[in-house]
Design an enzyme around this catalytic site. Structure first.
Site, short mmCIF file in Angstrom:
data_model
loop_
_atom_site.label_atom_id
_atom_site.label_comp_id
_atom_site.label_asym_id
_atom_site.label_seq_id
_atom_site.Cartn_x
_atom_site.Cartn_y
_atom_site.Cartn_z
N PRO A 155 2.18 33.78 -44.45
CG PRO A 155 0.34 33.20 -42.77
CD PRO A 155 1.25 32.72 -44.18
CG ASP A 175 0.45 54.17 -57.92
OD1 ASP A 175 -0.45 54.80 -58.24
OD2 ASP A 175 1.00 53.15 -58.49
NE ARG A 219 -2.09 50.12 -59.93
CZ ARG A 219 -1.30 51.22 -59.53
NH1 ARG A 219 0.01 50.84 -58.97
NH2 ARG A 219 -1.67 52.19 -59.74
CD GLU A 254 -4.65 24.11 -39.74
OE1 GLU A 254 -3.95 25.04 -39.09
OE2 GLU A 254 -5.74 24.51 -40.51
N1 ADE Z 1 -1.44 32.69 -46.74
C1 ADE Z 1 -2.18 32.68 -45.69
N2 ADE Z 1 -2.38 34.05 -44.99
C2 ADE Z 1 -1.25 34.95 -45.84
C3 ADE Z 1 -0.74 36.08 -45.78
N3 ADE Z 1 -0.98 36.93 -44.90
N4 ADE Z 1 0.17 36.41 -46.80
C4 ADE Z 1 0.49 35.44 -47.85
N5 ADE Z 1 -0.13 34.21 -47.86
C5 ADE Z 1 -0.90 33.82 -46.89
#
Ligand code: ADE
Length: 266
Positions: free
Chosen positions: A109, A189, A174, A136
């Site tokens: 994230p 697309d 793709r 975590e």
């Molecule tokens: N791992 C956990 N959440 C994630 C996300 N939003 N994007 C990429 N990998 C992740």
């Protein structure tokens, strides 16, 4: 048939090297539909590696408690380094990417947020490493000394990087030559043109009292193209107006949008 085989055989498959603690997540999706065909035709190759196979202790330990305390477990560096270095055949990978070297991408994230232009950029590589985080977090030395890129699939937190890795493989595959049956498929697309896609209809011409727009039944392809472009502009204006700031707009597009604004101000 033979000719098609030789044509495909000349293009080397794009290779995805996936490193995960949950390899069982991948086969069902990769064995379905377009990705299955792309793999069978040798257009992509997805190698899924179990990080646990690169542990050397009795319990095959891949995680440990965090230094400094706190909850959760942290992915250990040794098996991750060993797995990726072994598969790539490198002793110590570069921490900064060279232009045509294999990117080592951590799904997290904290990464840059994935979009169509990143998918396009990645589709230029011959080989991509995808490292799926779990627990975590991962030991920071993996991020600093092994990984060359970090990608997030959106501003929310999942339990691991496996679904993000599949999303990336799907979006990149793709875009590769011959993967989609329709050669214009990826070009038309949503997002490829920097706009949302126009509405699609198929038979029947009327369903529960809702009719397909007349223009699509007219057979006039010039008119149809104009209508589709205007619908794409309208949708983008209403749903994702910020995309219009970077979209490639023609003179006609700008005129159409200006006309809409004038109508609104009346
Ligand atoms: N791992 C956990 N959440 C994630 C996300 N939003 N994007 C990429 N990998 C992740």
């Amino acid at each position: 048939m033979l000719l098609i085989y030789f044509l495909y055989a000349r293009i080397p498959a794009m290779q995805f090297e996936v490193f995960t603690l949950l390899p069982e997540v991948f086969p069902s999706y990769l064995d379905t539909s377009i990705l299955k065909k792309a793999r069978e035709r040798g257009l992509i190759q997805v190698n899924v590696h179990n990080i646990r196979d690169y542990t050397h202790d009795k319990h095959h330990t891949t995680d440990d408690t965090p230094y400094g305390g706190g909850g959760g477990m942290v992915m250990k560096p040794e098996p991750v380094f060993e797995a990726i270095e072994t598969v790539l055949g490198i002793a110590s990978p570069p921490s900064t990417p060279e232009p045509d070297s294999t990117p080592i991408i951590l799904l997290t994230p904290q990464g840059r947020v994935f979009n169509q232009s990143i998918a396009k950029e990645l589709s230029q590589h011959k080989r991509i490493v995808l490292l799926c985080g779990r627990y975590e977090g991962i030991d920071e030395r993996i991020r600093e000394n092994l990984v060359t890129d970090q990608i997030s699939i959106g501003d929310y937190v999942l339990t691991g990087g496996e679904i993000p890795a599949l999303i990336l493989i799907d979006a990149v595959s793709r875009l590769l030559p011959n993967v989609l049956g329709d050669p214009t498929g990826a070009e038309d697309d949503s997002h490829a043109m920097g706009l949302l896609e126009y509405p699609h209809y198929t038979r029947p011409p009327e369903f529960r009292g809702n009719k397909v727009p007349d223009v699509l039944l007219s057979g006039d392809h010039k008119k149809i193209d104009k209508w589709r472009r205007e619908q794409a502009l309208l949708r983008t204006l209403h749903k994702r107006p910020e995309m219009l700031e970077t979209a490639e707009l023609t003179k006609e597009d700008k005129k159409f949008l200006a006309g809409l604004k004038q109508d609104e101000n009346k």
